[in-house]
Design a protein around this motif. Sequence first.
Motif, short mmCIF file in Angstrom:
data_model
loop_
_atom_site.label_atom_id
_atom_site.label_comp_id
_atom_site.label_asym_id
_atom_site.label_seq_id
_atom_site.Cartn_x
_atom_site.Cartn_y
_atom_site.Cartn_z
N ARG A 98 -6.16 -1.77 -5.89
CA ARG A 98 -6.27 -2.86 -5.32
C ARG A 98 -6.97 -4.32 -6.34
O ARG A 98 -8.22 -3.23 -7.06
CB ARG A 98 -7.35 -2.74 -3.92
CG ARG A 98 -7.07 -4.64 -3.80
CD ARG A 98 -7.68 -5.17 -1.79
NE ARG A 98 -9.33 -4.65 -2.08
CZ ARG A 98 -9.90 -4.75 -1.09
NH1 ARG A 98 -8.91 -4.24 0.76
NH2 ARG A 98 -11.33 -4.56 -1.02
N GLU A 103 -3.61 -8.69 -2.32
CA GLU A 103 -2.53 -8.79 -2.09
C GLU A 103 -1.77 -8.41 -3.20
O GLU A 103 0.00 -7.68 -2.95
CB GLU A 103 -2.17 -9.22 -1.20
CG GLU A 103 -2.47 -9.03 0.29
CD GLU A 103 -2.32 -10.37 1.77
OE1 GLU A 103 -1.33 -10.51 1.43
OE2 GLU A 103 -2.41 -9.41 2.69
N ARG A 104 -2.48 -7.73 -4.21
CA ARG A 104 -1.19 -8.64 -5.30
C ARG A 104 -0.57 -6.75 -5.54
O ARG A 104 -0.68 -5.62 -5.47
CB ARG A 104 -1.65 -8.74 -6.37
CG ARG A 104 -0.72 -9.38 -7.83
CD ARG A 104 -1.55 -9.02 -8.85
NE ARG A 104 -3.00 -10.66 -8.53
CZ ARG A 104 -2.52 -11.30 -9.18
NH1 ARG A 104 -0.94 -11.59 -9.61
NH2 ARG A 104 -3.32 -12.71 -9.35
N LYS A 105 0.48 -6.71 -5.84
CA LYS A 105 1.13 -5.40 -6.35
C LYS A 105 1.16 -4.90 -7.57
O LYS A 105 1.18 -6.11 -8.97
CB LYS A 105 2.47 -5.57 -5.71
CG LYS A 105 2.81 -5.73 -4.31
CD LYS A 105 4.65 -5.55 -4.05
CE LYS A 105 4.73 -5.81 -2.63
NZ LYS A 105 6.05 -5.67 -2.54
N PRO A 164 -0.16 -1.10 -3.66
CA PRO A 164 -1.15 -1.34 -3.71
C PRO A 164 -1.64 -0.68 -1.75
O PRO A 164 -1.37 -0.28 -1.29
CB PRO A 164 -0.43 -2.59 -2.67
CG PRO A 164 1.22 -2.52 -3.07
CD PRO A 164 1.24 -1.22 -4.23
N GLU A 210 -3.67 -2.41 4.28
CA GLU A 210 -5.06 -3.14 4.83
C GLU A 210 -5.81 -2.62 5.07
O GLU A 210 -5.84 -2.11 5.90
CB GLU A 210 -4.01 -4.70 5.25
CG GLU A 210 -5.21 -5.95 6.15
CD GLU A 210 -4.65 -6.63 6.79
OE1 GLU A 210 -3.79 -7.41 6.49
OE2 GLU A 210 -4.91 -6.13 8.11
N LEU A 214 -10.18 -6.32 4.26
CA LEU A 214 -8.94 -7.78 4.03
C LEU A 214 -8.76 -8.76 5.32
O LEU A 214 -8.26 -9.57 5.23
CB LEU A 214 -8.24 -7.00 2.98
CG LEU A 214 -6.72 -7.83 3.00
CD1 LEU A 214 -7.28 -9.13 2.04
CD2 LEU A 214 -5.76 -7.52 1.32
N LYS A 244 -9.32 -12.22 5.97
CA LYS A 244 -7.57 -13.17 6.65
C LYS A 244 -7.66 -13.39 8.42
O LYS A 244 -7.28 -14.89 8.71
CB LYS A 244 -6.11 -12.02 6.63
CG LYS A 244 -5.87 -11.83 4.91
CD LYS A 244 -5.00 -10.33 5.10
CE LYS A 244 -4.22 -11.00 5.64
NZ LYS A 244 -2.33 -10.21 5.75
#
Length: 865
Positions: free
Chosen positions: A325, A342-344, A352, A355, A359, A363
């Motif tokens: 992450r 959440e970027r790959k 990744p 969650e 996080l 959200k």
Amino acid sequence: MHKAVHGLAAIASKCHTNGVTDSIIRAVLGPTNTGKTHLAIERMCGHSSGAIGFPLRLLAREVYDRVVAIKGEKQVALITGEERIEPPDARYFLCTAEAMPPDGGGHAFVALDEAQLAADRERGHIFTDRLLHARGREETMLLGAATLEPVLKKLVPAAAVEERPRFSTLTHIGPRKLSRLPPRSAIVAFSAEQVYTVAEMLRRHRGGSAVVMGALSPETRNRQVELFQSGEVDYIVATDAIGMGLNLDVTHVAFAALTKFDGVRQRRLQPAEMAQIAGRAGRHQKDGTFGTLSGGRGSALEFDEEEVYAIEEHRFAPITHLCWRDSEPRFDTISTLIADLERKPHEPELRPAPEAIDLAVLKKLAGEPIGAAVRGAGNIRRFWEACSLPDFRQSGADTHARFVARLWQDLREGYLGADYVAARIAELDNMQGDIATLQGRIAAIRSWAYICQRPDWVLARDEMASRARGVEAKLSDALHARLTERFVNRRTAILMKNLGNDPNLLPVTLDGDGALRVEDEAIGTVEGFRFVVDPGANHADRKMLLSAGEKALPRILAGIAAKLRESGFDGVELSRGKIMWGPQELASLDDGATTSRARLKASREVDAIPDPEKSAFLTGLQAWTEQKFASLAPLEKLEQASASPDAGSEARALLLNLTAGHGYVAREDAGIQHLPKEMRPFLRRLGVTFGALDVFAAALLKPAPRAALHAAGIDRRPLEAAMRSVLPGAHAVPAGYRPAGEQLVRVDVAEKLVRHAHETRSKAKDEKSFVIDPSLAISTGLTEASIRRLLGAAGFKLQQPKALAEGGFGPPAPDKWSWRPGAIGRSKGKRGGKKPTGKHARKNQKQSSQPSENSPFAGLADLIR
């Protein structure tokens, strides 16, 4: 500017900008028990400064203590999310992975322990970031499992990989029942319910166990581990957290299940996970074993062949990817922050991270008014830090989000007030409650301890952090006490370890109050020479306690016996033929004894005293008993004379009647009518008195012989201890007395009074009418009515004078008496009532001359020895 790492070249570039391109990177890989952590400690202490990141606060604390012992407190720091010990001049830092500097902090040496956790779903991205970016100026060391090697070589090609073999072998021994587990075993379960169930069974059958779970505070875990390490218990029940580097003296690991819930689904453990846990068995050069717990719960309770081979040979499928992450996301907006998190990654070796709770909270709050109101990079960063608060309560994203939202309401205004934080801490300062309640409070106080460690969150940070640590320590002590109370039967644990040893080495002691203890744990009491198991022990423990008591009892009883013997048998009494020490019977008078030799029959408890003390004790008790019988020497003379050839049959019959009466017998029952006159001197020399009413031995009517006869159980009639001359009348006549109206008079006193009456009669001019002076009888305590009844039984008849005529003056005329020999014993005051006649008389005569076997004095020889 966004600094997300793209490609291995970028990683190398970042290392160069940190000024550590010349740093040596070593990857020390291998299974458990290879000395990797020990090597890292040695290497760090050889540098001018250093930092090591650990997966657990518990491990960080353990290594902190070791480094302090080497470098001293002033040079060593401990930094975790909830605790910070940081001396001003500290050069060596022991941290959790989350708390260690992301880039290494500029230290000469940096190490990351359990680096394979970079593949973990929950925390893997933290370890991946430290693996990629944390570097020492001079040396970097990555410690982990051999399965990490392929992906590590691709991500950190500069790392020099070193594989270390395990110091000891690990062998599969199959399933074992709980009752057959070897000592120093760890039982691994995968839920709190299962941990508690196994721990309860161990408490009942093996004395108890320590308990280690992730939900416990580090302090509680430390205390529980110490309980096991110190040997107070031989078993430890734990979740898979035990595999995270806990250094335990475990020889066997038993799996209570082979499946676990990983946060997404219930699945079977991977062979590498099994090995990480099983590898806790065996320390240094000592081999270990592993297996399953027979009868436990789970989809499968036995390893398959491939799993056993993999664990024993340390061959596992390599880790193909690590969780990643972005560790430096942008804080332009909350949406941008979430997008970066959440970027790959672009590298195929990185994936990744699922969650995580931080996080999920971010959200959730971002879609609410409290999150929408957050503006500016500084506030967004601060808001993200609040969302990153660990969920120590394990309450889930929704509940944890509410806690974070309440926290943010104060943080967005600046700082949390000291009064507010102190009040929240004080609410948790309560040591009452069960295990679950205390666990909940510890989780809550850990949250506040974490909050208080933040430099920009709490006013009076140091004071509040100290308060939080103090409350956590107290709660941890209380939880440890509850766990020990519930899952440790210290008494049973001690006995399980000692029962197979030499009984003389069993650590059993006797308190002054009679409590028998094993290492200060009461197992029962010793009452006299009898061991009584602790009445509070449950049924399952009673057999073990009895066995322990009986093994140690010979030694204990020998000491008790010696002390009692040396005291001259203080407190010992003879009662009804039994020698008693309080409620404890020591011995009884054996059948077939004589007064000259009291043979004793020892009780079962005294028989348990080991020789030679038993012989010395019984010899002393024999002498003590014979001393009690010293006053019965006159009775012994009568007994011996009855067996002498010098006594004819008539004298022998009288002596037998006299001994059967325990020193006296009514004249009409003595058989005196058949006794030749020439035998009377022989009997008088033995102390026999031929009275008008009774034949008796005066020496046996004294208090001492009467008390001895009563205590020996020979004479079971009531005892008059003082043997007073006259007693009030009673339904049961004491031994040595005869009725005299409403009073009782001792037979020798009665004879003295009757003899005085005969002397008066012999001196009177008229033997048919004479006056008896009552003063002698009255001086003994007899009333006039009793005197008349006594003399009437002796054959004297009262002749009452005529009353004075009406109007006459002068003293009343005295009573006059006459004597009728044939009336002796016929008075209503005679003992026994009407004399039997016919066949009953013959039967009684026979019994008088030859006592029956059921007589309490069927030959004194039958009762005193």
